[in-house]
Each structure stands twice: as structure tokens, then as C-alpha cells.
Design an enzyme around this catalytic site. Structure first.
Site, mmCIF file in Angstrom:
data_model
loop_
_atom_site.group_PDB
_atom_site.id
_atom_site.type_symbol
_atom_site.label_atom_id
_atom_site.label_comp_id
_atom_site.label_asym_id
_atom_site.label_seq_id
_atom_site.Cartn_x
_atom_site.Cartn_y
_atom_site.Cartn_z
ATOM 1 C CB SER A 13 40.184 49.479 9.184
ATOM 2 O OG SER A 13 38.829 49.077 9.127
ATOM 3 C CE1 TYR A 69 41.640 44.990 5.953
ATOM 4 C CE2 TYR A 69 39.919 45.630 7.494
ATOM 5 C CZ TYR A 69 40.757 45.938 6.449
ATOM 6 O OH TYR A 69 40.726 47.202 5.895
#
Length: 275
Positions: free
Chosen positions: A142, A155
Site C-alpha cells: 500500500s 497498518y
């Protein structure tokens, strides 16, 4: 190094929805045999039935966050198809909110799914890829792994670790005909975000969202050995990199980006309400 995917066997974790399902459809269109892995059997079977006219599909209901299930994925795939040519580590988990507002068990679970599992699955697939004469490992990371993100610290840490792991593993396997790469999207218009939209921080929507099909195309390009890393959208990747290199500027721009993101978020909420 090009890895031709036609008639090859590809395992996709998180393969029942979102990016995983879009990737499965794209690979099927291009003649790849599929192993779809996900936590729930029903959506896997539904997708397999959709793709059955195009290719052979094996479904495996497994939670990559459970260590006891890792080896079974490869054993079942090898038994069914007789070979494994590529692994797409796509399964992901996000517990949103500041670190202090999350439970420790939730943070650990997030790291287990987003980082520990891809590392372990990559390790376990290597002997199968060697036996097949080469192949590919693609990790779906990501843009959150490019820069610190308030409200998504764990995350972001997992995705940053996955990016570092991918580059290191690529060098380790470079001379064995095993291509390792990664895809780093910004926000993607899937249930991963949209089903939790009320809990998603506004700044996330300050950048354009990609479609799952666009990300799937990037996954295919990386798996096929066309590129090492695909970060998208490109402008967002550049901004994320600048935010990492110049943290003072990132903090100064954050309020304005939050305002922009909140405006965009309201438009997405209106869109979802109209469905």
C-alpha cells in the site's frame, strides 16, 4: 525477467472479493489456472462458478492469520494441479483508529495478516516454485507503507515492512528464476474501504481512488515480470514519498488535505446511499 502466466497455476489470497476477485477474473481471462484462498467458502465458490467456463479453479477456505492453515494451502494446490507457479499475497486487514484507541490483540492480528502471513507464505512457496522451474511472488502492499499515517500507524508499519521484505527477497531469489515484486495502491474503491467508510479518516479520500480492476492489472504486470513495483496512482505515490522525506511539510499540509478529503468523503457517502 518475464514470467508468462498462461497455463500456469497462481494462488491468490484474499481471492473472493475486491482486488483479489478482480485479479482472479483478469488472470482467468489470460489463461491462468487459479487457487482462490479466502476465509469464507461461499463467496469463493460463487466466484469459481463464474470463472469455470474460462479456466480451472480450486477454492480453499482458509484464514491466513491462522498459522496452522499455511502449509495446507500449498499441499492442496500441489495435489490438485501438480505444480505452483505464482503466489499473490493479497489478503489484508485494517483496524482503523489511533494506536491508543485499539486493543493490543487487534493490532497484533493486523500485523499477522498484513506482514507475518505474507512472509511465511512466501517462504513456504519457494520450494514449489523451484520445483516448477521458476515463478513469481507478488505482495500487495500500500502507499500507506511509503509514509507515516496518523490513525493507521500499525497498518502503515505492516505495509512498509512488506515493501522492505519484497525488495530483499527479490535480491535473494534473483538468480533462481523467481520474480518477486509488489503492488502499492492508494485507496481502492472496494468494500475494504467503502463498507467502513464512516470510520475511514477523511484524509484518505484527499487522493483519487483506484478501481480494483486497475490494481488487478498492476498485479498481473508484476506477476508477469514486467515491473518490480507498481505504485498507483502515480501522483499519490509521489506525494506519499515527499511526505516521508519532508515530514514538516506533510504536517503543515495535513489540515488542508483533511478538509479536501472530508468533502470527497461526503460525495462517496452520497453515492453509496443512492445505490
Amino acid at each position: 525477467m518475464r514470467v508468462v502466466m498462461k497455463n500456469k497455476v497462481v494462488i491468490i489470497t484474499g481471492g473472493s472479493a475486491g482486488i483479489g476477485a478482480a485479479a482472479a477474473r483478469l488472470f482467468a481471462q489470460r489463461g491462468t489456472k487459479l487457487v482462490l484462498v479466502g476465509r469464507r467458502a461461499e463467496p469463493l465458490e460463487t466466484l469459481a462458478a463464474e470463472l469455470s467456463a474460462q479456466t480451472q479453479v480450486l477454492t480453499i477456505a482458509a484464514d491466513v492469520g491462522e498459522r496452522s492453515q499455511w502449509a495446507t494451502i500449498f499441499e492442496k494446490s500441489q495435489t490438485h494441479f501438480g505444480r505452483i507457479d505464482a503466489l499473490i499475497n493479497n489478503a489484508g486487514l485494517h483496524r482503523r483508529g489511533n494506536v491508543a484507541d485499539n486493543q493490543c490483540d487487534d493490532l497484533v492480528e493486523m500485523m499477522d495478516v498484513n506482514l507475518t502471513a505474507p512472509i511465511a507464505l512466501s517462504r513456504l512457496v519457494i520450494p514449489y516454485l523451484r520445483e516448477a522451474g521458476g515463478g513469481a511472488i507478488v505482495n500487495v502492499a500500500s502507499l500507506a507503507g511509503f509514509t507515516p499515517i496518523q490513525g493507521a500507524a500499525t497498518y502503515a508499519a505492516g505495509k512498509a515492512g512488506l515493501r522492505a521484505f519484497s525488495y530483499s527477497l527479490a535480491d535473494e531469489l534473483r538468480d533462481e528464476g523467481i520474480h518477486v515484486g509488489l503492488v502499492c495502491p492508494g485507496p481502492v474503491d472496494t468494500g475494504f474501504i467503502m463498507k467502513e467508510i464512516n470510520d475511514v479518516e477523511g484524509i484518505v479520500f484527499a487522493q483519487p481512488m483506484s478501481s480494483s480492476e486497475k490494481v488487478a492489472e498492476a498485479v498481473y504486470q508484476v506477476a508477469n515480470g514486467e515491473v518490480m513495483e507498481a505504485a498507483l496512482p502515480r501522483v499519490s505515490a509521489l506525494l506519499a514519498t515527499m511526505g516521508y522525506l519532508f515530514p514538516a511539510i506533510r504536517r503543515k499540509l495535513r489540515p488542508a488535505m483533511n478538509r479536501k478529503g472530508e468533502r470527497n468523503k461526503q460525495q462517496y457517502l452520497a453515492r453509496e446511499a443512492g445505490k
